[in-house]
Design an enzyme around this catalytic site. Sequence first.
Site, PDB file in Angstrom:
ATOM      1  N   SER A 183       0.795  -1.227   0.000  1.00 49.13           N
ATOM      2  CA  SER A 183       0.000   0.000   0.000  1.00 49.13           C
ATOM      3  C   SER A 183       0.824   1.271   0.000  1.00 49.13           C
ATOM      4  O   SER A 183       0.366   2.301  -0.489  1.00 49.13           O
ATOM      5  CB  SER A 183      -0.942   0.006   1.209  1.00 49.13           C
ATOM      6  OG  SER A 183      -0.216  -0.092   2.418  1.00 49.13           O
ATOM      7  N   HIS A 211      -5.404  -3.625  -2.308  1.00 51.80           N
ATOM      8  CA  HIS A 211      -4.997  -2.686  -3.358  1.00 51.80           C
ATOM      9  C   HIS A 211      -4.788  -3.389  -4.700  1.00 51.80           C
ATOM     10  O   HIS A 211      -4.259  -2.776  -5.633  1.00 51.80           O
ATOM     11  CB  HIS A 211      -3.720  -1.960  -2.944  1.00 51.80           C
ATOM     12  CG  HIS A 211      -3.889  -1.089  -1.741  1.00 51.80           C
ATOM     13  ND1 HIS A 211      -4.278   0.228  -1.820  1.00 51.80           N
ATOM     14  CD2 HIS A 211      -3.743  -1.364  -0.422  1.00 51.80           C
ATOM     15  CE1 HIS A 211      -4.356   0.740  -0.596  1.00 51.80           C
ATOM     16  NE2 HIS A 211      -4.037  -0.212   0.265  1.00 51.80           N
ATOM     17  N   LYS A 242     -12.067   0.497  -1.299  1.00 50.51           N
ATOM     18  CA  LYS A 242     -11.184   1.018  -2.346  1.00 50.51           C
ATOM     19  C   LYS A 242     -11.887   0.895  -3.703  1.00 50.51           C
ATOM     20  O   LYS A 242     -12.737   1.704  -4.024  1.00 50.51           O
ATOM     21  CB  LYS A 242      -9.829   0.324  -2.263  1.00 50.51           C
ATOM     22  CG  LYS A 242      -9.155   0.612  -0.913  1.00 50.51           C
ATOM     23  CD  LYS A 242      -7.891  -0.139  -0.687  1.00 50.51           C
ATOM     24  CE  LYS A 242      -7.219   0.281   0.613  1.00 50.51           C
ATOM     25  NZ  LYS A 242      -8.019   0.012   1.832  1.00 50.51           N
TER      26      LYS A 242
END
Length: 394
Positions: A183, A211, A242
């Site tokens: 990240s 991610h 996300k």
Amino acid sequence: MIDIFAKTEKEHNYDIARKKGIYPYFHELTSGQDTVVEMEGRHTIMIGSNNYLGLTSHPEVIEAGIEGLKKYGTGCSGSRFLNGTLDIHKMLERELAEFLHKESAMTFSTGFQSNLGIISAVVGRSDYVICDKENHASIYDGCRLSFGKMLRYAHNDMQDLENKLASVPENCGALIVTDGVFSMSGEICNLPEIVRLARKYGARVMVDDAHGLGVLGAHGRGTAEYFGLEDDVDIYMGTFSKSLASLGGYMASTAKVIDYVKHTSRPYIFSASPTPASVQSARKALEILSNHPERVQALNEVANYMRANLDRAGIKYIPGTTPIISIYTYEDEMAFAACRLLLERGVYVNPVISPATPVGKALIRTSYSATHKHEELDEACEKIKEVFQILGIK
């Protein structure tokens, strides 16, 4: 006996940053997340968000959340284990499992809680959990919550990983846990070698793809799809906050493993279930990702465009291919100062300082959305170049 609050009276680095006027945290937004936001009265280009596919402002995602709120109310008033399971929770889990090509999936109330709940349930007293040193904090906290022994290997160092695996007693189980996309740096784990070593030593593999989902792979299924290793990862973990534009987290694995975790994970059993609006928003975002994988390509094109901009400007960053581009400021205070000066010029970025990075390797972390426009990226790059010239960062 000393006062337990005595530590709060000492001067800390955040106090010093406030005095110097470069405190970089808790800035207030008065708009939703998008490529341009309103932050503390400024029209601000947002290159510090994890809204990778740009779906937080997508009208269909917003409408799905509203409809979930109307039908099911504001909350579930209990845990999934007892009265808090809605039909839409199970629908989302089936859709996740199908998308990720796994037998089963389960949801958690946050991404952080997902790692706590998965690792603490799977790793028992006689087991070992083996972690990349740059894994997310939630992975480390999950390891601490388990009764197993944690071993750390140097970041993406496969020889060190093998050394750690070789040290595990033959009568013990082992779980290798790694971020798919790290990240802070945007680097991708060496999944092919991790899988090879896991097979060699009889370990299992868990990938935190917070991610990676919506970022890697032709269809956005993440790190394993990117490497063609979807059948070789035993546990996927991810988050809705996300690419899926919501709040919550998930685990995908075999039906037996999922069933075991559902009945043994204390963070899962004793937490209220994800809210209806969050679930329906995540479902719609997943549907959009499934039907429009071209958004993943658009995201990568945006990231490549920004890297080309930074190259032309002579700005040094950690090389990579993901939409996380971390730029060196070297000193912690320079990272804070750069964030402050950029915000004053209408660009938001995040500071990354020690101990999250080695001393002298502080960064500003920038991250991008599939919906960023070229003119926004051009302006952001010009502002970064201007601020770095002011601060003398080379």
